[in-house]
Design a protein around this motif. Structure first.
Motif, PDB file in Angstrom:
ATOM      1  N   GLY A 112     -13.863 -25.821 -14.227  1.00 15.67           N
ATOM      2  CA  GLY A 112     -13.308 -24.784 -12.990  1.00 15.67           C
ATOM      3  C   GLY A 112     -14.702 -24.738 -11.724  1.00 15.67           C
ATOM      4  O   GLY A 112     -15.202 -24.774 -12.425  1.00 15.67           O
ATOM      5  N   HIS A 113     -14.507 -23.678 -11.475  1.00 17.73           N
ATOM      6  CA  HIS A 113     -15.943 -23.654 -10.630  1.00 17.73           C
ATOM      7  C   HIS A 113     -16.222 -22.094  -9.431  1.00 17.73           C
ATOM      8  O   HIS A 113     -14.873 -21.734  -9.148  1.00 17.73           O
ATOM      9  CB  HIS A 113     -16.186 -24.268  -9.499  1.00 17.73           C
ATOM     10  CG  HIS A 113     -15.587 -24.735  -8.325  1.00 17.73           C
ATOM     11  ND1 HIS A 113     -15.580 -23.491  -7.462  1.00 17.73           N
ATOM     12  CD2 HIS A 113     -14.284 -25.819  -8.264  1.00 17.73           C
ATOM     13  CE1 HIS A 113     -14.072 -24.306  -6.377  1.00 17.73           C
ATOM     14  NE2 HIS A 113     -13.980 -25.117  -6.741  1.00 17.73           N
ATOM     15  N   PRO A 114     -16.961 -21.205  -9.955  1.00 17.93           N
ATOM     16  CA  PRO A 114     -17.475 -20.205  -8.473  1.00 17.93           C
ATOM     17  C   PRO A 114     -17.563 -20.968  -7.277  1.00 17.93           C
ATOM     18  O   PRO A 114     -16.820 -21.919  -6.873  1.00 17.93           O
ATOM     19  CB  PRO A 114     -18.269 -19.304  -9.478  1.00 17.93           C
ATOM     20  CG  PRO A 114     -18.672 -19.930 -10.341  1.00 17.93           C
ATOM     21  CD  PRO A 114     -18.569 -21.570 -10.467  1.00 17.93           C
ATOM     22  N   PRO A 115     -16.593 -20.289  -6.128  1.00 17.98           N
ATOM     23  CA  PRO A 115     -17.049 -20.031  -4.756  1.00 17.98           C
ATOM     24  C   PRO A 115     -17.991 -21.527  -4.309  1.00 17.98           C
ATOM     25  O   PRO A 115     -19.326 -21.177  -4.801  1.00 17.98           O
ATOM     26  CB  PRO A 115     -16.726 -19.275  -3.732  1.00 17.98           C
ATOM     27  CG  PRO A 115     -16.192 -18.263  -5.161  1.00 17.98           C
ATOM     28  CD  PRO A 115     -16.619 -18.573  -6.818  1.00 17.98           C
ATOM     29  N   GLU A 140     -22.700 -25.647  -1.966  1.00 17.64           N
ATOM     30  CA  GLU A 140     -21.804 -27.043  -3.076  1.00 17.64           C
ATOM     31  C   GLU A 140     -20.979 -26.133  -4.170  1.00 17.64           C
ATOM     32  O   GLU A 140     -20.789 -24.186  -3.617  1.00 17.64           O
ATOM     33  CB  GLU A 140     -22.936 -27.629  -3.939  1.00 17.64           C
ATOM     34  CG  GLU A 140     -23.206 -28.409  -3.560  1.00 17.64           C
ATOM     35  CD  GLU A 140     -22.381 -29.407  -3.579  1.00 17.64           C
ATOM     36  OE1 GLU A 140     -20.893 -29.399  -4.089  1.00 17.64           O
ATOM     37  OE2 GLU A 140     -21.989 -30.807  -2.748  1.00 17.64           O
ATOM     38  N   GLU A 141     -20.430 -26.562  -4.014  1.00 15.85           N
ATOM     39  CA  GLU A 141     -19.576 -26.055  -5.413  1.00 15.85           C
ATOM     40  C   GLU A 141     -20.147 -25.268  -6.527  1.00 15.85           C
ATOM     41  O   GLU A 141     -20.197 -27.059  -7.379  1.00 15.85           O
ATOM     42  CB  GLU A 141     -17.358 -27.180  -5.288  1.00 15.85           C
ATOM     43  CG  GLU A 141     -16.931 -26.580  -4.576  1.00 15.85           C
ATOM     44  CD  GLU A 141     -16.165 -27.268  -4.384  1.00 15.85           C
ATOM     45  OE1 GLU A 141     -14.505 -26.384  -4.113  1.00 15.85           O
ATOM     46  OE2 GLU A 141     -15.855 -28.259  -4.524  1.00 15.85           O
ATOM     47  N   PRO A 142     -19.990 -25.037  -7.615  1.00 17.97           N
ATOM     48  CA  PRO A 142     -20.994 -25.584  -8.341  1.00 17.97           C
ATOM     49  C   PRO A 142     -19.748 -25.433 -10.016  1.00 17.97           C
ATOM     50  O   PRO A 142     -18.958 -24.771 -10.959  1.00 17.97           O
ATOM     51  CB  PRO A 142     -21.886 -23.538  -9.221  1.00 17.97           C
ATOM     52  CG  PRO A 142     -20.559 -22.736  -8.179  1.00 17.97           C
ATOM     53  CD  PRO A 142     -20.337 -23.434  -7.353  1.00 17.97           C
ATOM     54  N   TYR A 143     -19.590 -26.226 -10.218  1.00 22.43           N
ATOM     55  CA  TYR A 143     -18.369 -27.115 -10.777  1.00 22.43           C
ATOM     56  C   TYR A 143     -18.965 -27.111 -12.792  1.00 22.43           C
ATOM     57  O   TYR A 143     -20.692 -27.064 -12.673  1.00 22.43           O
ATOM     58  CB  TYR A 143     -18.845 -28.278 -10.940  1.00 22.43           C
ATOM     59  CG  TYR A 143     -17.695 -28.752 -10.328  1.00 22.43           C
ATOM     60  CD1 TYR A 143     -17.057 -28.233  -9.134  1.00 22.43           C
ATOM     61  CD2 TYR A 143     -17.308 -30.739 -10.292  1.00 22.43           C
ATOM     62  CE1 TYR A 143     -16.041 -29.125  -8.071  1.00 22.43           C
ATOM     63  CE2 TYR A 143     -16.260 -30.691 -10.091  1.00 22.43           C
ATOM     64  CZ  TYR A 143     -15.190 -30.307  -8.235  1.00 22.43           C
ATOM     65  OH  TYR A 143     -14.031 -30.780  -7.572  1.00 22.43           O
ATOM     66  N   GLN A 144     -18.228 -26.302 -12.949  1.00 21.49           N
ATOM     67  CA  GLN A 144     -18.246 -25.723 -14.771  1.00 21.49           C
ATOM     68  C   GLN A 144     -17.852 -27.162 -15.628  1.00 21.49           C
ATOM     69  O   GLN A 144     -16.869 -27.184 -14.895  1.00 21.49           O
ATOM     70  CB  GLN A 144     -17.575 -24.896 -15.389  1.00 21.49           C
ATOM     71  CG  GLN A 144     -18.398 -23.151 -13.851  1.00 21.49           C
ATOM     72  CD  GLN A 144     -19.323 -23.120 -14.242  1.00 21.49           C
ATOM     73  OE1 GLN A 144     -19.869 -22.604 -15.605  1.00 21.49           O
ATOM     74  NE2 GLN A 144     -20.452 -23.113 -13.146  1.00 21.49           N
ATOM     75  N   ILE A 145     -18.332 -27.286 -16.280  1.00 18.17           N
ATOM     76  CA  ILE A 145     -18.436 -29.372 -16.982  1.00 18.17           C
ATOM     77  C   ILE A 145     -18.149 -28.316 -18.688  1.00 18.17           C
ATOM     78  O   ILE A 145     -19.191 -27.672 -19.168  1.00 18.17           O
ATOM     79  CB  ILE A 145     -19.723 -30.203 -17.036  1.00 18.17           C
ATOM     80  CG1 ILE A 145     -19.206 -29.650 -15.568  1.00 18.17           C
ATOM     81  CG2 ILE A 145     -18.918 -31.009 -17.356  1.00 18.17           C
ATOM     82  CD1 ILE A 145     -18.449 -30.508 -14.223  1.00 18.17           C
TER      83      ILE A 145
END
Length: 212
Positions: A112-115, A140-145
């Motif tokens: 997932g990621h925030p806006p 950028e899209e701050p991807y959660q990994i």
């Protein structure tokens, strides 16, 4: 002109969020002087017999609702373990969403990621991929990994979200091959940033064992 070859794989026809159009031209421009770049959306190019001629595979697939076959999965795993280089950009991580073997290969899975928002990046540690790279900012899209705990990864880059810093790029070896992942890469403007261009060029050199 070139002694080394790379294949850039992504989606032209039915991308969900991240088309390869535009990004392909940017990657080709960045790597123009060191390695040729062939672009395709054909997932069958992941089969080992098709990957073998290439020194580097660059993954920009946008496969959120689809998955690659077991044979294609095996092809990429074999290619990297036998010494091929793998550079995964942003949404290329989607390749591992439905194939745990590829999530392990890449070192993590999208969670997932925030806006999209302005994000600060900084280098973490010393590595040939990050040599000479300065702190920078991107929309950028701050991807959660979700990270694979067994992968012995080296974090190259971090991004700031709130008051905390998170991994934004990492590398590890897989068998005889080298893997690099970059979280930034949501859209074409990212690839026009001078620090991103330097990172991608140096990552390609390192993953494909090209001279510096």
């Amino acid at each position: 002109m070139y002694n080394k070859k790379s294949i850039l794989l992504g989606d032209y026809t039915h991308p969900k969020f991240h088309p390869l159009q535009g990004v392909d031209a940017q990657i080709s421009y960045i790597l123009n002087e060191v390695i040729s770049v062939q672009c395709s959306e054909n997932k069958n190019l992941l089969l080992l017999e098709h990957l073998k001629p290439f020194d580097l595979c660059i993954c920009y697939f946008d496969l959120w609702d689809d998955q690659v076959s077991k044979q294609q999965t095996s092809g990429l795993l074999s290619y990297v373990s036998q010494g091929g280089g793998l550079l995964v950009l942003h949404n290329g991580l989607s390749l591992g969403n439905r194939r745990y073997e590829l999530a392990q290969l890449m070192g993590g899975r999208f969670d997932g990621h925030p806006p999209i928002q302005p994000i600060s990046f900084r280098v973490s540690g010393e590595h040939p991929v990050t040599e000479g790279v300065e702190p920078f900012e991107l929309e950028e899209e701050p991807y959660q990994i979700q990270f694979d705990p067994l992968t012995e990864k080296e974090v190259l880059l971090e991004y700031k979200l709130g008051e905390d810093w998170y991994p934004a790029a990492w590398t590890h070896e897989y068998g005889l091959g080298r893997v690099v992942y970059f979280m930034p890469g949501h859209h074409e403007p990212t690839f026009q940033h001078p620090q991103i261009r330097k990172l991608i060029l140096q990552a390609a050199r390192w993953a494909a064992h090209l001279p510096g």
